[in-house]
Design a protein around this motif. Sequence first.
Motif, short mmCIF file in Angstrom:
data_model
loop_
_atom_site.label_atom_id
_atom_site.label_comp_id
_atom_site.label_asym_id
_atom_site.label_seq_id
_atom_site.Cartn_x
_atom_site.Cartn_y
_atom_site.Cartn_z
N THR A 80 0.84 -1.21 0.00
CA THR A 80 0.00 0.00 0.00
C THR A 80 0.87 1.26 0.00
O THR A 80 0.63 2.21 -0.75
N ALA A 81 1.90 1.24 0.82
CA ALA A 81 2.79 2.41 0.90
C ALA A 81 3.57 2.61 -0.40
O ALA A 81 3.74 3.73 -0.88
N GLU A 82 4.06 1.51 -0.97
CA GLU A 82 4.85 1.63 -2.21
C GLU A 82 3.98 2.07 -3.39
O GLU A 82 4.42 2.85 -4.24
N LEU A 83 2.75 1.60 -3.45
CA LEU A 83 1.86 2.05 -4.52
C LEU A 83 1.54 3.53 -4.39
O LEU A 83 1.52 4.28 -5.37
N ALA A 84 1.33 3.97 -3.16
CA ALA A 84 1.05 5.39 -2.94
C ALA A 84 2.24 6.24 -3.38
O ALA A 84 2.08 7.30 -3.98
N LYS A 85 3.46 5.75 -3.07
CA LYS A 85 4.66 6.49 -3.46
C LYS A 85 4.80 6.52 -4.99
O LYS A 85 5.17 7.55 -5.57
N GLN A 86 4.49 5.39 -5.64
CA GLN A 86 4.58 5.33 -7.10
C GLN A 86 3.56 6.26 -7.75
O GLN A 86 3.87 6.99 -8.69
N PHE A 87 2.33 6.24 -7.23
CA PHE A 87 1.30 7.12 -7.78
C PHE A 87 1.68 8.58 -7.62
O PHE A 87 1.43 9.40 -8.52
N GLU A 88 2.30 8.92 -6.52
CA GLU A 88 2.72 10.31 -6.29
C GLU A 88 3.78 10.73 -7.31
O GLU A 88 3.76 11.83 -7.85
N ASP A 93 -0.34 16.22 -13.87
CA ASP A 93 -1.02 17.47 -13.60
C ASP A 93 -1.80 17.85 -14.86
O ASP A 93 -1.24 18.31 -15.85
N VAL A 94 -3.10 17.61 -14.82
CA VAL A 94 -3.91 17.84 -16.01
C VAL A 94 -4.06 19.32 -16.31
O VAL A 94 -4.58 19.69 -17.37
N THR A 95 -3.62 20.18 -15.39
CA THR A 95 -3.73 21.62 -15.65
C THR A 95 -2.52 22.15 -16.41
O THR A 95 -2.51 23.29 -16.85
#
Length: 331
Positions: A80-88, A93-95
């Motif tokens: 869970t922690a590693e996936l969160a880090k990867q997603f970050e 940034d769609v803007t």
Amino acid sequence: MEEVALVQNEAVAAIRLAATTEALRAVELDFLGKNGRLANLMKGIGALPNDQKPLFGQAVNAAKAAVEAAHAARLRELRTAELAKQFEAEKIDVTMPGRAPRVGRAHVLQLTTDKIKRVLGSMGFVYAESPELEQFKYNFDALNYPPDHPAMDEQDTFYVTDDMVLRTQCTALQGRVFESVKPPLRMFTVGRTFRNEAVDRTHNHTFHQVDCFMVDRGIGLHHLKGTLGVFARAMFGDEVKIRFRPDFFPFVEPGVDYAISTPKLFGGKWVELGGAGLIHPNILERYDIDTREFSGFAFGLGVERIPMMAYGVDDLRHFFDNDFRFLSQFA
């Protein structure tokens, strides 16, 4: 029993200290692997008294279940922690403004070829193609080249077999057309040609050529000059003048080299563009075309020469270097 408890406690502590899934995998192999410490405990059960074996086996299995449960819980946490880090790290940034896609464009030689097709097509000439790997008879025999004639030296080419060559000229189309199409006819082609030449700024072993010919009743040099005049003005502008000078090519009689002059190019100096003339009667008679009724003209020129003159390019090798900085000038 104390040893079992000790191994269990060490395993649970190591699982808690594992900071990554990779480190946890190492702990798993150490304690739960086929040759891990819990498996080794079970292998020693044979040395115990019979009355202690059941209790020892139960204790090892219970320790293994506890370690597996601790391992599964820690694995969920770390993933869970590693996936969160990867997603970050990979978040978008769609803007942010987008990047403009690179759009391809036609090569300057293709642009020139397209223009040639438009101009000659508008004059009633029909576009046709012939193979780059050509039979010797169409490239030389059908074009009135006598065997061992000095004119062959100017078109030294690449022989694939004794009878097949990389074509030296698009004029090779004539024989193929005369075999199947009877006059009156107007044909032209544009394609690659090959000659065994040293490469320099004005010569290459591979280059492009346009070849155009017409056969009809009463065709003379005046039709050739008129056609070339219309073609040259369409390609280079209305101020172009045409000049003929006698020359020799085995497939025309009489033969001429033709040059153009325009104030836009080289201060109005005459610039030779190619060869031309009336199609030699030997060629027409070879294909049973009655030369008392029909005659024709033909002309050819190098495609590269047109953009070289139009844009002041002094080295034709630039066309083949695939340098985007050069090619992007000709959108």
